[in-house]
Write an enzyme that holds these catalytic residues in place. Structure first.
Site, PDB file in Angstrom:
ATOM      1  N   LYS A 195       0.851  -1.194   0.000  1.00 48.64           N
ATOM      2  CA  LYS A 195       0.000   0.000   0.000  1.00 48.64           C
ATOM      3  C   LYS A 195       0.884   1.241   0.000  1.00 48.64           C
ATOM      4  O   LYS A 195       1.581   1.508   0.977  1.00 48.64           O
ATOM      5  CB  LYS A 195      -0.897   0.050   1.241  1.00 48.64           C
ATOM      6  CG  LYS A 195      -1.931   1.186   1.132  1.00 48.64           C
ATOM      7  CD  LYS A 195      -2.652   1.468   2.429  1.00 48.64           C
ATOM      8  CE  LYS A 195      -1.947   2.504   3.260  1.00 48.64           C
ATOM      9  NZ  LYS A 195      -1.862   3.836   2.625  1.00 48.64           N
ATOM     10  N   GLU A 271      10.257   1.029  10.432  1.00 44.52           N
ATOM     11  CA  GLU A 271      11.207   2.134  10.316  1.00 44.52           C
ATOM     12  C   GLU A 271      10.408   3.389  10.625  1.00 44.52           C
ATOM     13  O   GLU A 271       9.564   3.797   9.838  1.00 44.52           O
ATOM     14  CB  GLU A 271      11.818   2.149   8.909  1.00 44.52           C
ATOM     15  CG  GLU A 271      13.121   2.891   8.847  1.00 44.52           C
ATOM     16  CD  GLU A 271      12.922   4.358   8.531  1.00 44.52           C
ATOM     17  OE1 GLU A 271      12.807   5.141   9.502  1.00 44.52           O
ATOM     18  OE2 GLU A 271      12.875   4.704   7.352  1.00 44.52           O
ATOM     19  N   CYS A 305      12.925  11.160   7.800  1.00 45.77           N
ATOM     20  CA  CYS A 305      12.931  10.533   9.130  1.00 45.77           C
ATOM     21  C   CYS A 305      14.266  10.734   9.836  1.00 45.77           C
ATOM     22  O   CYS A 305      14.314  10.752  11.058  1.00 45.77           O
ATOM     23  CB  CYS A 305      12.586   9.067   9.025  1.00 45.77           C
ATOM     24  SG  CYS A 305      13.541   8.221   7.792  1.00 45.77           S
ATOM     25  N   GLU A 402       8.973  15.087  16.837  1.00 42.57           N
ATOM     26  CA  GLU A 402       9.389  15.116  15.434  1.00 42.57           C
ATOM     27  C   GLU A 402       8.492  16.091  14.681  1.00 42.57           C
ATOM     28  O   GLU A 402       7.267  15.938  14.687  1.00 42.57           O
ATOM     29  CB  GLU A 402       9.262  13.709  14.831  1.00 42.57           C
ATOM     30  CG  GLU A 402       9.749  13.652  13.405  1.00 42.57           C
ATOM     31  CD  GLU A 402       9.603  12.258  12.784  1.00 42.57           C
ATOM     32  OE1 GLU A 402       8.574  11.616  12.989  1.00 42.57           O
ATOM     33  OE2 GLU A 402      10.549  11.837  12.102  1.00 42.57           O
TER      34      GLU A 402
HETATM   35  P1  NAP Z   1       1.594   7.516   8.899  1.00 41.23           P
HETATM   36  O1  NAP Z   1       0.193   7.745   9.307  1.00 41.23           O
HETATM   37  O2  NAP Z   1       2.456   6.717   9.757  1.00 41.23           O
HETATM   38  O3  NAP Z   1       1.540   6.890   7.436  1.00 41.23           O
HETATM   39  C1  NAP Z   1       2.495   6.029   6.850  1.00 41.23           C
HETATM   40  C2  NAP Z   1       1.776   4.930   6.085  1.00 41.23           C
HETATM   41  O4  NAP Z   1       0.987   4.144   6.973  1.00 41.23           O
HETATM   42  C3  NAP Z   1       0.800   5.459   5.050  1.00 41.23           C
HETATM   43  O5  NAP Z   1       0.777   4.599   3.932  1.00 41.23           O
HETATM   44  C4  NAP Z   1      -0.490   5.424   5.819  1.00 41.23           C
HETATM   45  O6  NAP Z   1      -1.598   5.435   5.007  1.00 41.23           O
HETATM   46  C5  NAP Z   1      -0.357   4.124   6.566  1.00 41.23           C
HETATM   47  N1  NAP Z   1      -1.236   4.001   7.725  1.00 41.23           N
HETATM   48  C6  NAP Z   1      -1.783   4.972   8.500  1.00 41.23           C
HETATM   49  N2  NAP Z   1      -2.531   4.448   9.482  1.00 41.23           N
HETATM   50  C7  NAP Z   1      -2.480   3.104   9.350  1.00 41.23           C
HETATM   51  C8  NAP Z   1      -3.046   1.995  10.070  1.00 41.23           C
HETATM   52  N3  NAP Z   1      -3.803   2.180  11.148  1.00 41.23           N
HETATM   53  N4  NAP Z   1      -2.757   0.749   9.649  1.00 41.23           N
HETATM   54  C9  NAP Z   1      -1.962   0.534   8.602  1.00 41.23           C
HETATM   55  N5  NAP Z   1      -1.415   1.540   7.870  1.00 41.23           N
HETATM   56  C10 NAP Z   1      -1.664   2.799   8.240  1.00 41.23           C
HETATM   57  O7  NAP Z   1       2.282   8.865   8.626  1.00 41.23           O
HETATM   58  P2  NAP Z   1       1.599  10.161   8.009  1.00 41.23           P
HETATM   59  O8  NAP Z   1       0.219  10.387   8.566  1.00 41.23           O
HETATM   60  O9  NAP Z   1       1.677  10.099   6.562  1.00 41.23           O
HETATM   61  O10 NAP Z   1       2.568  11.249   8.593  1.00 41.23           O
HETATM   62  C11 NAP Z   1       2.488  11.571   9.978  1.00 41.23           C
HETATM   63  C12 NAP Z   1       3.836  11.672  10.598  1.00 41.23           C
HETATM   64  O11 NAP Z   1       4.566  10.456  10.414  1.00 41.23           O
HETATM   65  C13 NAP Z   1       4.742  12.701   9.983  1.00 41.23           C
HETATM   66  O12 NAP Z   1       4.454  13.966  10.443  1.00 41.23           O
HETATM   67  C14 NAP Z   1       6.077  12.195  10.425  1.00 41.23           C
HETATM   68  O13 NAP Z   1       6.330  12.582  11.735  1.00 41.23           O
HETATM   69  C15 NAP Z   1       5.943  10.707  10.377  1.00 41.23           C
HETATM   70  N6  NAP Z   1       6.491  10.109   9.145  1.00 41.23           N
HETATM   71  C16 NAP Z   1       7.655   9.442   9.241  1.00 41.23           C
HETATM   72  C17 NAP Z   1       8.217   8.888   8.108  1.00 41.23           C
HETATM   73  C18 NAP Z   1       9.486   8.144   8.153  1.00 41.23           C
HETATM   74  O14 NAP Z   1      10.171   8.055   7.144  1.00 41.23           O
HETATM   75  N7  NAP Z   1       9.856   7.535   9.250  1.00 41.23           N
HETATM   76  C19 NAP Z   1       7.593   9.025   6.878  1.00 41.23           C
HETATM   77  C20 NAP Z   1       6.387   9.718   6.817  1.00 41.23           C
HETATM   78  C21 NAP Z   1       5.846  10.239   7.966  1.00 41.23           C
HETATM   79  P3  NAP Z   1      -2.315   6.834   4.657  1.00 41.23           P
HETATM   80  O15 NAP Z   1      -1.286   7.679   3.996  1.00 41.23           O
HETATM   81  O16 NAP Z   1      -3.367   6.402   3.765  1.00 41.23           O
HETATM   82  O17 NAP Z   1      -2.800   7.412   5.952  1.00 41.23           O
END
Ligand code: NAP
Ligand code: MG
Length: 506
Positions: A195, A271, A305, A402
């Protein structure tokens, strides 16, 4: 009666005119709409305008993708084929990606807001390199022979692919995160249900056409775009997925771990985020330190990240370093993603922009100083200026959490002991850095910082050949390097009798 959705559409891609792009689900090498015809919108972060509607995979669609992946794993992939076949196909996919570098970079830029030049010179070639690295490793993973038992018995181990893997990736490096996940999984012989982020699915879908063209058997790579709380949730709870690999936020990583534990105890690698410290000691080349820190915090507009988001500078050189860093922030090449001159684009979404601006506000309220930046840029899209915050305290939100945007906080220390204590005062442990000309000091500090990656007199360098992952709440497991393929394999131990007779009863 509902009308079946199309599975591709024309999209205006800067520099390429109207391009037919896939918008459906990719299951068993076929494009299909979602069973319930649900879709979601994808937006251009540089303008805030809608680009296309993408199919939203339901539980039933995820289930179909898992069935296809299971069938491929049992019959046409994994231990059913010589590794040479996997190597050839992964290399072919890398070649096709190289052939299509310009259009993939343009799509990545349009979807994520990163400068098209950065996408073409960094994201796409790094992804190609990752595919080729793991193609090269596919036939190098081997077990052990353990023959220490005398003449009657011996044992050996087999390294076998784990099976069907669910992979959930974020929006900050859509193509590169895809490559980091699919390359080792395919090389190991696993099959995939992926996904992409709801915010950036375009290049992931494009890659599926390349995988089909390369000749991967049906079901080896399946792509099910959708929201995290629906599609992602269906993947993480699925009873026939053997492993889940995730990159994203700590709360989502935690939710996925719980889902894995509550369903079939699938293996989990995570990660997650970071609040990575960089320590700058007196005697360092301050201009170079400022340049590396700028790369660390402003590359990809800080949506990284392992961003250098928390910097501590020795008292005697603090003010001079801040001047150099602020000058770099002001000189960042901010602009439209489609311009070759741009290296600093918008943030991914309105929500992310507002979140970052809230951190700037909270920093002001808690008494920090916004040395430069801190505001939106331009009249459209989700741009935030490169920002430097000084006069910080360890308890401030902007220091503890973060931010995931172009905002660096800078504090002071007086000696090495204090510097290490400040660096480790965090729940995260993804990365850290030390700048110093003292050869023993850099080694002492590198060993003392509790993080999975340390940079000495540089920042932000990653390579497919070097493992990457987090200490503490920054994750579980490692990606990249040989550790990356190990994460998609499991060890089987085999004990063979060479003539030992068993008397009964014992
Ligand atoms: P996120 O919610 O962790 O999303 C990452 C992935 O997980 C997306 O594909 C997301 O789908 C999916 N996801 C969300 N909720 C889920 C669930 N309950 N079960 C399974 N998969 C799920 O991150 P974000 O909302 O895009 O960003 C929020 C924060 O995450 C950022 O502000 C940052 O702090 C952190 N982040 C960290 C990294 C990294 O490289 N470590 C990368 C991105 C973001 P959807 O996009 O459809 O919600
Ligand atoms: Mg999300």
């Amino acid at each position: 009666m509902t009308v079946a959705q199309k599975t591709s559409t024309k999209l205006d891609v800067p520099g390429h005119g109207a391009v037919e792009v896939p918008t459906g689900l990719f299951i068993n090498n076929e494009w299909v709409p979602a069973k319930d015809n649900a879709t979601f919108e994808v937006v251009n972060p540089a303008t805030g305008k809608k680009l296309v509607d993408i199919s939203h995979a339901s539980d039933e669609d995820v289930d179909n993708a898992v069935k296809a992946a299971r069938d491929a794993f049992e019959n046409t992939w994994g231990t059913n084929v010589d590794a040479g076949e996997r190597i050839a196909l992964i290399n072919k996919l890398a070649d096709l990606l190289e052939r299509d570098t310009k259009i993939v970079a343009a799509l990545e830029s349009l979807d994520s807001g990163k400068g098209v030049r950065m996408a073409a010179t960094s994201d796409v070639p790094e992804s190609i390199g990752c595919l080729r690295y793991y193609a090269g490793l596919a036939d190098k993973v081997a077990g052990q022979t353990i023959n220490h038992f005398g003449p009657d018995r011996f044992a050996y181990t087999l390294q076998q692919p784990i099976g069907v893997c669910g992979q959930i990736i974020p929006w900050n490096y859509p193509l590169m995160m895809l490559a980091w996940k699919i390359a080792p999984a395919l090389a190991a012989g696993c099959t995939i249900v992926m996904k992409p982020s709801e915010l950036t699915p375009l290049t992931a879908l494009y890659i599926c056409n390349l995988a089909k063209e390369a000749g991967f058997p049906p079901g080896v790579l399946n792509m099910v775009p959708g929201l995290g709380k629906t599609t992602g949730n269906a993947i993480s709870h699925h009873m026939d997925i053997d492993k889940i690999a995730f990159t994203g936020s700590v709360p989502t990583g935690r939710a996925i771990s719980v889902a894995a534990a509550e369903s079939n105890l699938k293996k989990v690698t995570l990660e997650l985020g970071g609040k990575s410290p960089a320590l700058i000691f007196e005697g360092s080349d301050l201009q170079q330190a400022a340049n590396w820190i700028s790369l660390g915090i402003y590359f990809n507009s800080g949506q990284d990240c392992c961003a250098s988001s928390r910097v501590y500078v020795q008292d005697s050189v603090h003010d001079e370093f801040v001047k150099l860093l602020a000058a770099n922030a002001k000189a960042a090449a901010i602009g439209k993603p489609e311009d070759d001159a741009t290296s600093f684009g918008p943030l991914i979404s309105e929500g992310q922009r507002d979140k970052v601006l809230k951190y700037v506000d909270s920093a002001k309220q808690e008494g920090a100083n916004i040395t430069t930046g801190g505001k939106t840029w331009g009249n459209e899209g989700y741009f935030v200026e490169p920002t430097v915050i000084t006069d910080i305290g360890q308890d401030m939100k902007c220091v503890r959490e973060e931010i995931f945007g172009p905002v660096v906080v800078v504090g002071k220390f007086s000696d090495e002991k204090e510097a290490i204590k400040l660096a480790n005062d965090t729940t995260y442990g993804l990365a850290g850095a030390v700048f110093s000309k003292d050869a023993s000091q850099v080694q002492r500090v590198a060993q003392a910082i509790k993080a999975g990656t340390i940079w000495i007199n540089n920042y932000g360098i990653l390579s497919s050949r070097v493992p990457f992952g987090g200490f503490k709440q920054s994750g579980i497991g490692r990606e990249l390097g040989t550790a990356g393929i190990d994460a998609y394999m499991q060890t089987k131990s085999v004990h063979q009798n060479l003539g030992e007779q068993l008397e009964w009863p014992l």
